[in-house]
Design an enzyme around this catalytic site. Structure first.
Site, PDB file in Angstrom:
ATOM      1  N   CYS A  91      -1.012   4.916  -0.692  1.00  0.00           N
ATOM      2  CA  CYS A  91      -1.894   4.112   0.172  1.00  0.00           C
ATOM      3  C   CYS A  91      -3.284   3.966  -0.442  1.00  0.00           C
ATOM      4  CB  CYS A  91      -2.000   4.762   1.547  1.00  0.00           C
ATOM      5  SG  CYS A  91      -3.177   3.951   2.637  1.00  0.00           S
ATOM      6  N   CYS A 147     -10.091   7.348   5.375  1.00  0.00           N
ATOM      7  CA  CYS A 147      -9.059   8.178   5.994  1.00  0.00           C
ATOM      8  C   CYS A 147      -9.128   9.565   5.365  1.00  0.00           C
ATOM      9  CB  CYS A 147      -7.676   7.563   5.760  1.00  0.00           C
ATOM     10  SG  CYS A 147      -6.349   8.377   6.680  1.00  0.00           S
ATOM     11  N   CYS A 181      -2.209   9.934   1.614  1.00  0.00           N
ATOM     12  CA  CYS A 181      -0.850   9.496   1.287  1.00  0.00           C
ATOM     13  C   CYS A 181      -0.903   8.851  -0.091  1.00  0.00           C
ATOM     14  CB  CYS A 181      -0.353   8.530   2.352  1.00  0.00           C
ATOM     15  SG  CYS A 181      -0.401   9.284   3.996  1.00  0.00           S
ATOM     16  N   CYS A 230      -0.347  -4.402   4.006  1.00  0.00           N
ATOM     17  CA  CYS A 230      -0.358  -2.982   4.388  1.00  0.00           C
ATOM     18  C   CYS A 230      -0.771  -2.095   3.236  1.00  0.00           C
ATOM     19  CB  CYS A 230       1.043  -2.494   4.717  1.00  0.00           C
ATOM     20  SG  CYS A 230       1.727  -3.172   6.156  1.00  0.00           S
ATOM     21  N   CYS A 278      -4.250  -6.675  13.102  1.00  0.00           N
ATOM     22  CA  CYS A 278      -4.121  -5.318  12.566  1.00  0.00           C
ATOM     23  C   CYS A 278      -5.514  -4.711  12.522  1.00  0.00           C
ATOM     24  CB  CYS A 278      -3.504  -5.403  11.179  1.00  0.00           C
ATOM     25  SG  CYS A 278      -3.346  -3.802  10.379  1.00  0.00           S
ATOM     26  N   GLU A 300     -12.075  -3.236   7.635  1.00  0.00           N
ATOM     27  CA  GLU A 300     -11.318  -4.476   7.513  1.00  0.00           C
ATOM     28  C   GLU A 300     -10.374  -4.645   8.691  1.00  0.00           C
ATOM     29  OE1 GLU A 300     -11.304  -5.354   2.771  1.00  0.00           O
ATOM     30  OE2 GLU A 300      -9.879  -3.881   3.475  1.00  0.00           O
TER      31      GLU A 300
HETATM   32  N1  SAH Z   1      -2.750   5.818   9.169  1.00  0.00           N
HETATM   33  C1  SAH Z   1      -1.733   5.196   9.925  1.00  0.00           C
HETATM   34  C2  SAH Z   1      -1.955   3.725  10.137  1.00  0.00           C
HETATM   35  C3  SAH Z   1      -2.445   2.907   8.962  1.00  0.00           C
HETATM   36  S1  SAH Z   1      -1.349   2.669   7.591  1.00  0.00           S
HETATM   37  C4  SAH Z   1      -0.386   5.455   9.315  1.00  0.00           C
HETATM   38  O1  SAH Z   1      -0.335   5.973   8.215  1.00  0.00           O
HETATM   39  O2  SAH Z   1       0.601   5.172   9.971  1.00  0.00           O
HETATM   40  C5  SAH Z   1      -0.280   1.345   8.117  1.00  0.00           C
HETATM   41  C6  SAH Z   1       1.094   1.346   7.422  1.00  0.00           C
HETATM   42  O3  SAH Z   1       1.009   0.856   6.086  1.00  0.00           O
HETATM   43  C7  SAH Z   1       1.696   2.738   7.323  1.00  0.00           C
HETATM   44  O4  SAH Z   1       3.060   2.737   7.636  1.00  0.00           O
HETATM   45  C8  SAH Z   1       1.481   3.046   5.881  1.00  0.00           C
HETATM   46  O5  SAH Z   1       2.338   4.045   5.474  1.00  0.00           O
HETATM   47  C9  SAH Z   1       1.736   1.713   5.224  1.00  0.00           C
HETATM   48  N2  SAH Z   1       1.233   1.616   3.869  1.00  0.00           N
HETATM   49  C10 SAH Z   1       0.195   2.265   3.331  1.00  0.00           C
HETATM   50  N3  SAH Z   1       0.034   1.925   2.034  1.00  0.00           N
HETATM   51  C11 SAH Z   1       1.007   1.050   1.744  1.00  0.00           C
HETATM   52  C12 SAH Z   1       1.338   0.301   0.565  1.00  0.00           C
HETATM   53  N4  SAH Z   1       0.631   0.412  -0.547  1.00  0.00           N
HETATM   54  N5  SAH Z   1       2.393  -0.547   0.624  1.00  0.00           N
HETATM   55  C13 SAH Z   1       3.085  -0.691   1.776  1.00  0.00           C
HETATM   56  N6  SAH Z   1       2.806  -0.021   2.914  1.00  0.00           N
HETATM   57  C14 SAH Z   1       1.778   0.839   2.902  1.00  0.00           C
HETATM   58 FE1  SF4 Z   2      -4.355   7.348   5.951  1.00  0.00          FE
HETATM   59 FE2  SF4 Z   2      -3.134   5.531   4.433  1.00  0.00          FE
HETATM   60 FE3  SF4 Z   2      -1.888   7.817   5.017  1.00  0.00          FE
HETATM   61 FE4  SF4 Z   2      -2.240   5.951   6.946  1.00  0.00          FE
HETATM   62  S1  SF4 Z   2      -1.004   5.728   5.098  1.00  0.00           S
HETATM   63  S2  SF4 Z   2      -2.627   8.180   7.109  1.00  0.00           S
HETATM   64  S3  SF4 Z   2      -4.269   5.118   6.333  1.00  0.00           S
HETATM   65  S4  SF4 Z   2      -3.799   7.607   3.812  1.00  0.00           S
END
Ligand code: SAH
Ligand code: SF4
Length: 388
Positions: free
Chosen positions: A143, A136, A140, A366, A129, A116
């Site tokens: 996420c 991944c 996290c 995000c 973006c 996406e």
């Molecule tokens: N993997 C990288 C880039 C992709 S995530 C990283 O983790 O930085 C892009 C951003 O969205 C990151 O700051 C991540 O922590 C945030 N993010 C992920 N899930 C989210 C959610 N459910 N609500 C708000 N931000 C989120």
């Molecule tokens: Fe992967 Fe989501 Fe963590 Fe970014 S925030 S490193 S996309 S699991």
């Protein structure tokens, strides 16, 4: 978002096109790779550099997809290119347009995988973006992408290809250097951890920043990482774009839970690598992303610890209200709590914008990205052409 939010959107399905044309894709080759390939194809050595520049301008300034249209190259030379290379982009499976103008593209790449890409229009800029991996490997806990296993790294062609596809759709080609572009900024904040695919991300971003490539200033490109410490120095040295850190917690105990890679590279090591990042200044600050999770990381004490931890680093704190997804184990902090947190950070001298969630009605915000096929399996409405 909520599953009940009203959705007005235009969902467009574009007919399938073959993603693998057989011939090597000329998109995404570095200058050196293309130069070598042209020489191997018979281009005289001293002409090769100029030919690379000409071809790049057709592909990356004008968005041309057919060698026959490269009219400043001799006919037989165009034929030779067409016999040896393709100009291939990821295929658009669906395009969804949110009420707020955000566009989310579901793209199919070689192997039938899906990624996406999200376009976010704002008054002074248009941010694309982009994704760096299918899924991944990191997990996290807040996420959505993290619940999808890693399928593979994207190639440079697939990373650059996301920019080309968006510019096609937005009719954003042939811009003069001083002309406003619709895609003016790139953030590597889509699916995946860019620093587990650093080489390909680097090659793609060098094309994005090259004057004969996409020609975006390095200060309009931001790479976001969850904190792969040994790779951060390479970003500064080899890519030289802006850096964003997914910080999200102020103690190792909480960060271990939210961003498990913290068990390998803890807060102290992460901040040391930030302090060592080249060219840090007020004009080139590090963005610390901080997702606001109710009763998890959002107290006044957290805010105070945060400013203490980052003291001395030219920084901006991006507060991201948690974007929910089905089954997520967290809730978004209350607006008053986010405001109070922002005030403490702000009073300490850091800009602390609260990110307004964009494209929530189409799950484009995000952390909500996840291959739609996977969602669709659980949600038959998607297959009928409606949003998840
Ligand atoms: N993997 C990288 C880039 C992709 S995530 C990283 O983790 O930085 C892009 C951003 O969205 C990151 O700051 C991540 O922590 C945030 N993010 C992920 N899930 C989210 C959610 N459910 N609500 C708000 N931000 C989120
Ligand atoms: Fe992967 Fe989501 Fe963590 Fe970014 S925030 S490193 S996309 S699991």
């Amino acid at each position: 978002m909520s599953a009940t939010a009203p959705i007005t959107q235009d969902l467009l399905t574009i007919p399938r096109r073959d993603t693998e044309e057989g011939l090597p894709n000329i998109v995404g080759l570095t200058r050196e790779q293309l130069r070598d390939a042209l020489i191997e194809a018979g281009t005289p050595q001293k002409q090769a550099k100029m030919r690379v520049g000409q071809i790049w301008q057709w592909i990356y300034h004008k968005g041309i997809q057919d060698f026959a249209l490269m009219t400043n190259l001799a006919r037989p030379y165009r034929d030779m290119l067409a016999e040896r290379f393709s100009i291939t982009r990821p295929e658009i499976v669906t395009r969804q347009v949110s009420e707020d103008g955000t566009r989310k593209y579901l793209l199919r790449i070689a192997g039938g995988h899906e990624i996406e890409t999200v376009y976010i229009p704002e008054a002074d800029r248009g941010t694309l973006c982009i994704s760096s991996q299918v899924g991944c490997t990191l997990t996290c806990s807040f996420c959505h992408t993290g619940t999808q296993r890693l399928v593979r790294n994207l190639t440079p062609a697939e990373i650059v290809g996301q920019i080309l596809v968006a510019r096609d759709d937005l009719e954003d080609w042939n811009r003069k250097p001083d002309e406003k572009r619709l895609v003016s900024n790139i953030v590597l904040m889509g699916m995946g951890e860019p620093l587990y695919n650093t080489d390909n991300v680097r090659d793609a971003m060098l094309i994005a920043m090259d004057g004969e490539g996409i020609a975006l200033s390095r200060r309009r490109i931001t790479l976001s990482t969850s904190g792969i410490v040994p790779e951060i120095a390479r970003v500064g040295e080899e890519i030289n774009c802006l850096l964003a850190i997914s910080f999200h917690a102020t103690t190792d105990e909480v960060r271990n839970r939210l961003v498990p890679i913290n068990k390998k590279y803890n807060i102290e090591e992460l901040l040391d690598s930030c302090r060592a990042y080249p060219r840090l200044s007020n004009a080139e600050r590090i963005t610390f992303e901080y997702v606001m999770l109710k009763d998890v990381n959002d107290t006044d004490a957290d805010a105070r610890r945060l400013v203490k931890l980052i003291s001395g680093i030219p920084a901006k704190i991006n507060l991201i209200p948690f974007n929910p997804w089905p089954g997520a184990p967290y809730e978004r902090s209350d607006p008053e709590r986010i405001e109070a947190f922002a005030n403490i950070v702000n009073k300490a001298g850091y800009s602390s914008p609260i990110r307004r969630p964009r494209g929530e009605d189409i799950m484009a915000a995000c952390g909500q990205l996840k291959s739609a096929t996977e969602r669709a399996r659980k949600n038959p409405r998607m297959q009928a052409g409606s949003a998840g």
